[in-house]
Scaffold this motif. Structure first.
Motif: not given
Length: 188
Positions: A125-133, A154-157, A185-186
């Protein structure tokens, strides 16, 4: 006053009515035109909201609620882009590119890495468009599009210095519970 201009244009050639700005007929037509202009404006608004490409308000909100939650805080273009991708997902979209577009529709810019021998699929995951989710909700939404027979990772960075500063915890506080880097990270 579009309706009045239209009526004037159609009635003047008939020469039945005096259209000099002082006649009662023109006053009546003007009043009717005011009501028609309201209808024209409402119809234009309805037409604008009926299509994702031109919707600006309730047209986007209704579609977003159909697929999950409203994202009013995001820019219009991004909301439209996500809805267009979501509407384009079909049961035949089984390629890597189409799954990445499906994930974009839920708010994740990703790249997929396949490990067929291990029967794993890595979602970077390079970008999460909605940071509230929350990441949990994003993962649950993403699993609807991903193959059920594979283990999904999943790898969020990476954990960055900026993230560690934002946690407002010292290294000692993070280290005390004995978390691994993956668990840290989690914690977000």
């Amino acid at each position: 006053m579009r309706a009045m201009d239209s009526m004037r244009e159609k009635l003047l050639p008939l020469r039945l009515y005096r259209m000099d700005g002082e006649s009662r007929v023109e006053a009546e037509l003007s009043a009717a035109a005011e009501g028609l202009d309201l209808v024209y404006e409402a119809l234009e608004g309805l037409t604008r909201e009926a299509f994702v490409e031109t919707a600006e308000g309730w047209g986007l909100s209704m579609r977003e609620l159909t697929f999950g939650s409203e994202r009013a805080e995001l820019p219009l273009e991004l909301r439209r882009e996500m809805l267009l991708y979501r509407g384009a997902v079909t049961v035949n979209d089984n390629t890597k590119g189409s799954v990445e577009r499906a994930l974009l529709s839920i708010g994740l810019r990703t790249e997929l890495w396949e490990a067929p021998r291990e029967q794993k699929l890595y979602v970077i995951c390079y970008e999460v468009l909605d940071q509230k989710v929350t990441r949990y909700r994003l993962k649950q939404a993403a699993l609807r599009f991903l193959p059920a027979h594979l283990e999904i990772i999943f790898d969020f960075g990476k954990v960055t210095w900026a993230y560690l500063r934002e946690t407002e915890k010292t290294f000692q506080q993070i280290e005390e519970p004995g978390y691994t880097w993956e668990q840290i990270r989690e914690l977000e």
